[in-house]
Write a protein that holds these residues in place. Structure first.
Motif, PDB file in Angstrom:
ATOM      1  N   ALA A  99       1.392  19.083 -16.602  1.00 37.26           N
ATOM      2  CA  ALA A  99       0.396  20.107 -17.464  1.00 37.26           C
ATOM      3  C   ALA A  99       0.894  21.333 -17.144  1.00 37.26           C
ATOM      4  CB  ALA A  99      -0.818  19.263 -16.941  1.00 37.26           C
ATOM      5  N   GLY A 100       0.902  21.239 -15.887  1.00 38.70           N
ATOM      6  CA  GLY A 100       0.835  23.262 -16.081  1.00 38.70           C
ATOM      7  C   GLY A 100       2.184  23.746 -16.577  1.00 38.70           C
ATOM      8  N   LYS A 101       3.183  23.149 -17.508  1.00 40.87           N
ATOM      9  CA  LYS A 101       4.304  24.087 -18.281  1.00 40.87           C
ATOM     10  C   LYS A 101       3.896  23.844 -19.733  1.00 40.87           C
ATOM     11  CE  LYS A 101       7.362  24.901 -15.200  1.00 40.87           C
ATOM     12  NZ  LYS A 101       8.075  26.449 -14.424  1.00 40.87           N
ATOM     13  N   ILE A 102       3.388  22.740 -20.415  1.00 46.55           N
ATOM     14  CA  ILE A 102       2.705  23.437 -21.131  1.00 46.55           C
ATOM     15  C   ILE A 102       1.679  23.908 -21.281  1.00 46.55           C
ATOM     16  CG2 ILE A 102       1.569  22.082 -22.793  1.00 46.55           C
ATOM     17  CD1 ILE A 102       3.044  18.842 -22.452  1.00 46.55           C
ATOM     18  N   THR A 103       0.603  23.660 -20.243  1.00 48.29           N
ATOM     19  CA  THR A 103      -0.617  24.896 -20.327  1.00 48.29           C
ATOM     20  C   THR A 103       0.558  26.898 -20.782  1.00 48.29           C
ATOM     21  OG1 THR A 103      -1.852  24.090 -19.081  1.00 48.29           O
ATOM     22  CG2 THR A 103      -2.606  26.461 -19.104  1.00 48.29           C
ATOM     23  N   GLY A 107       0.523  -1.439   0.076  1.00 46.94           N
ATOM     24  CA  GLY A 107       0.520   0.482  -0.028  1.00 46.94           C
ATOM     25  C   GLY A 107       0.843   0.977   0.122  1.00 46.94           C
ATOM     26  N   LEU A 108       1.771   1.701   0.743  1.00 44.94           N
ATOM     27  CA  LEU A 108       3.025   2.678   1.120  1.00 44.94           C
ATOM     28  C   LEU A 108       3.685   3.327  -0.039  1.00 44.94           C
ATOM     29  CD1 LEU A 108       4.102   2.720   4.487  1.00 44.94           C
ATOM     30  CD2 LEU A 108       2.770   3.782   3.469  1.00 44.94           C
ATOM     31  N   SER A 109       3.928   1.996  -0.931  1.00 47.16           N
ATOM     32  CA  SER A 109       4.431   2.192  -2.007  1.00 47.16           C
ATOM     33  C   SER A 109       3.444   2.343  -3.270  1.00 47.16           C
ATOM     34  CB  SER A 109       5.281   0.279  -2.698  1.00 47.16           C
ATOM     35  OG  SER A 109       6.294  -0.183  -1.512  1.00 47.16           O
ATOM     36  N   LEU A 110       2.747   1.268  -3.324  1.00 47.62           N
ATOM     37  CA  LEU A 110       1.805   2.133  -4.184  1.00 47.62           C
ATOM     38  C   LEU A 110       1.104   4.223  -4.236  1.00 47.62           C
ATOM     39  CD1 LEU A 110      -0.874  -0.697  -4.273  1.00 47.62           C
ATOM     40  CD2 LEU A 110       0.788  -0.529  -6.383  1.00 47.62           C
ATOM     41  N   LEU A 111       1.004   4.213  -2.959  1.00 44.87           N
ATOM     42  CA  LEU A 111       0.843   5.645  -2.376  1.00 44.87           C
ATOM     43  C   LEU A 111       1.762   6.546  -3.259  1.00 44.87           C
ATOM     44  CD1 LEU A 111      -1.640   7.263  -1.338  1.00 44.87           C
ATOM     45  CD2 LEU A 111      -0.194   7.166   1.312  1.00 44.87           C
ATOM     46  N   PHE A 112       3.123   6.201  -2.573  1.00 45.96           N
ATOM     47  CA  PHE A 112       4.023   7.309  -2.876  1.00 45.96           C
ATOM     48  C   PHE A 112       4.540   6.803  -4.418  1.00 45.96           C
ATOM     49  CE2 PHE A 112       8.743   6.716  -5.191  1.00 45.96           C
ATOM     50  CZ  PHE A 112       8.544   7.815  -4.458  1.00 45.96           C
ATOM     51  N   ILE A 113       4.082   5.762  -5.212  1.00 48.91           N
ATOM     52  CA  ILE A 113       3.885   5.997  -7.161  1.00 48.91           C
ATOM     53  C   ILE A 113       2.716   6.890  -7.669  1.00 48.91           C
ATOM     54  CG2 ILE A 113       3.493   4.416  -9.127  1.00 48.91           C
ATOM     55  CD1 ILE A 113       5.003   1.896  -7.719  1.00 48.91           C
ATOM     56  N   LEU A 114       1.310   6.246  -6.657  1.00 51.47           N
ATOM     57  CA  LEU A 114       0.576   7.379  -7.430  1.00 51.47           C
ATOM     58  C   LEU A 114       0.976   9.298  -7.193  1.00 51.47           C
ATOM     59  CD1 LEU A 114      -2.389   5.126  -5.810  1.00 51.47           C
ATOM     60  CD2 LEU A 114      -1.454   5.662  -8.808  1.00 51.47           C
ATOM     61  N   THR A 115       1.649   8.745  -6.151  1.00 53.45           N
ATOM     62  CA  THR A 115       1.386  11.036  -5.309  1.00 53.45           C
ATOM     63  C   THR A 115       2.336  11.213  -6.330  1.00 53.45           C
ATOM     64  OG1 THR A 115       1.172   9.960  -3.108  1.00 53.45           O
ATOM     65  CG2 THR A 115       2.158  11.940  -4.068  1.00 53.45           C
ATOM     66  N   VAL A 116       3.641  10.380  -6.843  1.00 54.68           N
ATOM     67  CA  VAL A 116       5.241  10.997  -7.044  1.00 54.68           C
ATOM     68  C   VAL A 116       3.782  11.262  -8.978  1.00 54.68           C
ATOM     69  CG1 VAL A 116       7.436  10.750  -8.172  1.00 54.68           C
ATOM     70  CG2 VAL A 116       6.854  10.160  -5.913  1.00 54.68           C
ATOM     71  N   GLY A 140       2.628  14.031 -13.104  1.00 54.98           N
ATOM     72  CA  GLY A 140       1.685  14.748 -14.613  1.00 54.98           C
ATOM     73  C   GLY A 140       0.942  16.105 -14.688  1.00 54.98           C
ATOM     74  N   LEU A 141       0.620  16.291 -13.409  1.00 49.41           N
ATOM     75  CA  LEU A 141       0.804  18.172 -12.746  1.00 49.41           C
ATOM     76  C   LEU A 141       1.698  18.855 -13.687  1.00 49.41           C
ATOM     77  CD1 LEU A 141      -1.465  17.863  -9.762  1.00 49.41           C
ATOM     78  CD2 LEU A 141      -2.136  18.418 -11.525  1.00 49.41           C
ATOM     79  N   PHE A 142       2.481  18.862 -12.951  1.00 54.71           N
ATOM     80  CA  PHE A 142       3.755  19.335 -13.163  1.00 54.71           C
ATOM     81  C   PHE A 142       3.989  20.225 -14.869  1.00 54.71           C
ATOM     82  CE2 PHE A 142       8.517  19.918 -14.369  1.00 54.71           C
ATOM     83  CZ  PHE A 142       8.758  21.210 -13.505  1.00 54.71           C
TER      84      PHE A 142
END
Length: 131
Positions: free
Chosen positions: A108-112, A90-99, A104-106
């Motif tokens: 997307a923001g830079k492209i925008t 669970g912690l590994s999955l949570l880390f992977i999903l968070t990163v 993705g957000l970073f």
């Protein structure tokens, strides 16, 4: 009403065929990528090349997007059966999903930001030429 139903059915059929082609490609070539992902890439490519026009799938795609949350219910129920796996990893999955979310957000923001800056430069350039 009948015409709209036929249009919806045809559009849904187009999406299903593309989905099945993606599954077929995944199985035939023994790819580690799910067929639905290959289908989405195929659909994107067909839209980008103009082989399929947005109007040809817009009604069915809109309906699917509107009910997207409903399609996640079976996945959520399936996750309940993976209690031991979630406890162990669970912690590994949570880390992977968070990163991955932040990456993705970073990007997307830079492209925008880049698109906005480009549009602002084009406005200034076209305004200068108008004078």
């Amino acid at each position: 009403m009948v015409k709209r139903t036929w249009k919806f059915t045809l559009q849904m059929l187009i999406l299903i065929v593309i989905y099945q082609i993606g599954n077929g490609i995944s199985r035939f070539f023994h790819l580690p990528v799910p067929g639905n992902v290959i289908g989405i890439v195929l659909l994107f490519t067909l839209l980008w090349l103009g082989v399929i026009k947005l109007e040809q799938i817009e009604l069915a795609a809109g309906w699917l997007l509107k009910h997207l949350g409903f399609f996640f219910i079976p996945i959520s129920v399936g996750l309940m059966t993976l209690g031991r796996t979630m406890f162990a990893k669970g912690l590994s999955l949570l880390f992977i999903l968070t990163v991955s979310a932040f990456v993705g957000l970073f990007f997307a923001g830079k492209i925008t930001q880049a698109v906005i800056m480009k549009n602002e430069k084009e406005k200034v350039t076209s305004h200068d030429h108008a004078l």
